[in-house]
Design an enzyme around this catalytic site. Sequence first.
Site, PDB file in Angstrom:
ATOM      1  N   CYS A 110       0.470  -1.066  -0.095  1.00 19.02           N
ATOM      2  CA  CYS A 110      -0.198  -0.049  -0.034  1.00 19.02           C
ATOM      3  C   CYS A 110       0.620   1.034   0.035  1.00 19.02           C
ATOM      4  CB  CYS A 110      -1.060   0.022   1.122  1.00 19.02           C
ATOM      5  SG  CYS A 110      -2.262  -1.336   0.972  1.00 19.02           S
ATOM      6  N   HIS A 129      -2.789   8.154   1.895  1.00 18.03           N
ATOM      7  CA  HIS A 129      -3.723   6.351   1.605  1.00 18.03           C
ATOM      8  C   HIS A 129      -5.397   6.116   2.702  1.00 18.03           C
ATOM      9  CE1 HIS A 129      -3.716   1.942   0.911  1.00 18.03           C
ATOM     10  NE2 HIS A 129      -3.099   1.625   2.174  1.00 18.03           N
ATOM     11  N   ASN A 143      -9.937   0.031  -0.065  1.00 16.54           N
ATOM     12  CA  ASN A 143      -8.138   0.437   0.442  1.00 16.54           C
ATOM     13  C   ASN A 143      -8.198  -0.241  -1.471  1.00 16.54           C
ATOM     14  OD1 ASN A 143      -5.888  -0.004   0.649  1.00 16.54           O
ATOM     15  ND2 ASN A 143      -5.734  -0.895   2.644  1.00 16.54           N
TER      16      ASN A 143
HETATM   17  O1  UT7 Z   1      -2.753  -0.566   3.695  1.00 13.46           O
HETATM   18  C1  UT7 Z   1      -2.712  -1.254   5.366  1.00 13.46           C
HETATM   19  C2  UT7 Z   1      -3.031  -2.441   5.460  1.00 13.46           C
HETATM   20  N1  UT7 Z   1      -4.587  -2.511   5.926  1.00 13.46           N
HETATM   21  C3  UT7 Z   1      -5.032  -1.604   7.065  1.00 13.46           C
HETATM   22  O2  UT7 Z   1      -4.483  -0.194   7.305  1.00 13.46           O
HETATM   23  C4  UT7 Z   1      -5.757  -1.991   8.263  1.00 13.46           C
HETATM   24  C5  UT7 Z   1      -5.765  -1.572   8.925  1.00 13.46           C
HETATM   25  N2  UT7 Z   1      -7.024  -1.925  10.749  1.00 13.46           N
HETATM   26  C6  UT7 Z   1      -7.808  -1.945  10.494  1.00 13.46           C
HETATM   27  O3  UT7 Z   1      -8.596  -0.647   9.200  1.00 13.46           O
HETATM   28  C7  UT7 Z   1      -9.031  -2.232  11.281  1.00 13.46           C
HETATM   29  O4  UT7 Z   1      -8.631  -2.902  12.280  1.00 13.46           O
HETATM   30  C8  UT7 Z   1     -10.209  -3.332  11.024  1.00 13.46           C
HETATM   31  C9  UT7 Z   1     -11.479  -2.706  10.211  1.00 13.46           C
HETATM   32  C10 UT7 Z   1      -9.435  -4.117  10.087  1.00 13.46           C
HETATM   33  C11 UT7 Z   1     -11.119  -3.851  12.116  1.00 13.46           C
HETATM   34  O5  UT7 Z   1     -11.396  -2.947  13.128  1.00 13.46           O
HETATM   35  P1  UT7 Z   1     -11.207  -2.937  13.689  1.00 13.46           P
HETATM   36  O6  UT7 Z   1     -12.176  -1.718  14.934  1.00 13.46           O
HETATM   37  O7  UT7 Z   1      -9.909  -3.536  14.688  1.00 13.46           O
HETATM   38  O8  UT7 Z   1     -11.878  -4.314  14.797  1.00 13.46           O
HETATM   39  P2  UT7 Z   1     -11.024  -5.916  15.544  1.00 13.46           P
HETATM   40  O9  UT7 Z   1      -9.761  -6.269  14.722  1.00 13.46           O
HETATM   41  O10 UT7 Z   1     -10.831  -4.984  16.926  1.00 13.46           O
HETATM   42  O11 UT7 Z   1     -12.695  -6.379  15.835  1.00 13.46           O
HETATM   43  C12 UT7 Z   1     -13.285  -5.888  17.054  1.00 13.46           C
HETATM   44  C13 UT7 Z   1     -14.587  -6.636  16.375  1.00 13.46           C
HETATM   45  C14 UT7 Z   1     -13.816  -8.504  16.626  1.00 13.46           C
HETATM   46  O12 UT7 Z   1     -15.189  -9.061  17.526  1.00 13.46           O
HETATM   47  P3  UT7 Z   1     -15.281  -9.801  19.112  1.00 13.46           P
HETATM   48  O13 UT7 Z   1     -13.948 -10.436  19.112  1.00 13.46           O
HETATM   49  O14 UT7 Z   1     -15.383  -8.353  20.205  1.00 13.46           O
HETATM   50  O15 UT7 Z   1     -15.998 -10.316  19.638  1.00 13.46           O
HETATM   51  C15 UT7 Z   1     -14.359  -8.869  15.319  1.00 13.46           C
HETATM   52  O16 UT7 Z   1     -14.392 -10.147  15.214  1.00 13.46           O
HETATM   53  O17 UT7 Z   1     -15.482  -6.343  15.605  1.00 13.46           O
HETATM   54  C16 UT7 Z   1     -15.209  -8.790  14.643  1.00 13.46           C
HETATM   55  N3  UT7 Z   1     -14.938  -7.592  13.586  1.00 13.46           N
HETATM   56  C17 UT7 Z   1     -16.551  -7.315  12.646  1.00 13.46           C
HETATM   57  N4  UT7 Z   1     -17.326  -7.294  13.170  1.00 13.46           N
HETATM   58  C18 UT7 Z   1     -18.204  -7.398  11.914  1.00 13.46           C
HETATM   59  C19 UT7 Z   1     -13.996  -7.496  12.389  1.00 13.46           C
HETATM   60  N5  UT7 Z   1     -14.611  -7.730  11.436  1.00 13.46           N
HETATM   61  C20 UT7 Z   1     -16.263  -7.516  11.401  1.00 13.46           C
HETATM   62  C21 UT7 Z   1     -16.499  -7.165  10.266  1.00 13.46           C
HETATM   63  N6  UT7 Z   1     -18.225  -7.188  10.694  1.00 13.46           N
HETATM   64  N7  UT7 Z   1     -16.580  -6.740   8.691  1.00 13.46           N
END
Ligand code: UT7
Length: 353
Positions: free
Chosen positions: A134, A280, A310
């Site tokens: 990225c 980005h 993204n």
């Molecule tokens: O270009 C560089 C590449 N990537 C990035 O920049 C990504 C950077 N990271 C992010 O954008 C975020 O970490 C994400 C959007 C990927 C995830 O968001 P988050 O707020 O960090 O969520 P999390 O991983 O802490 O998950 C929180 C909860 C979890 O459930 P539990 O364990 O609390 O029950 C996940 O299982 O949200 C759940 N979850 C979802 N729920 C509904 C994770 N993905 C989803 C989803 N829909 N798509």
Amino acid sequence: MHAHGSSPASRPAAPPRAQAGLARARILGTGAFLPPFVRTNRDLERLVDTSDAWITERTGIRERRLAPEGTTTSDMGAIAALAALDMAGLRATDLDLIVVATVTPDMPMPSAAALVQHKIGAGPCPAFDIGAACAGFIFALTVAEQFIRTGKRHRVLVVGGDTLTKFLDWTDRKTCILFGDGAGAVVLGSDVAVDAQDRPRGVLSTSLSTDGSLVPALYIPGGGSAHPPSAATVEGRLHFIRMNGQEIFKHAIKNLVSASHAALDDAGMTTAGIDWVCAHQANKRILDQVAIRLGTAPDRMLSNIDRVGNTSSASIPILLDESVRAGKIKDGDTVLMSALGAGVSWGGAVVRM
Ligand code: UT7
């Protein structure tokens, strides 16, 4: 944006000051391509356990574009490149270097750049890929502008293009909601011009960094020499993106800010001198935090993440092109760019249009 017409017969000669090492790489034209197929958050609700509300709130993404089967990174890159050449008033044969930032080339070899060169009717000239995920566009821009600064090259095409949706596990809700496909391009020309206020134009500074200890936070394990393609790698789903979202999130905020400051320092500027931030597009919450930490007004933060998600190395050049064509970014405006991706690699750049 700037008409610099020339024919093969008048292939650009180095401006005298360029030979003395004083040229800067100025953006003469921008272009972008987004594939027409739209996948909305509602569509994703039918694939994985997620909701439009969760995706919108946690990422700012509402829909993304997908390259259909048969459409490749170089196909999209070539269309973006031709649009950038058109804006620059140049022909493909005027180019003397092509750099493509991608981690999803059409095939392991040759480079996507070789394919783009052929598709747009450029060359012969050197053409190669840069892989910084990225952050790829900032890395490619930096390499290209070094060639121009040293006077070695004078008309350079830089493309950022990726088709990461072909490498997504559509059963993994933590990754499949984030990415989209597309390509963006800029044509750089060696230039010694100043703007109306006598300020230098072009790429004023860049800053790059990589921390390889963070590889496990974001990677595709299979398909390379570690795990060459086989029935077992397919069975093990090794060809899909694996990501520790929270870890990348943390590093993204920290390093987009540090790369921005490094590029600003190198240009002898502060955020007060910046007209637009073109960062980005990974997550709206990351962008909001970066704006706060840089002290940038929200209306100076360019964004299209709601429509494209993204798009990896295409993210910055697509947003740049949309902003130029919408008349937001104008001649003489100063743009701060920053990106972070797998590696983990990150970078920043200050560019005066
Ligand atoms: O270009 C560089 C590449 N990537 C990035 O920049 C990504 C950077 N990271 C992010 O954008 C975020 O970490 C994400 C959007 C990927 C995830 O968001 P988050 O707020 O960090 O969520 P999390 O991983 O802490 O998950 C929180 C909860 C979890 O459930 P539990 O364990 O609390 O029950 C996940 O299982 O949200 C759940 N979850 C979802 N729920 C509904 C994770 N993905 C989803 C989803 N829909 N798509």
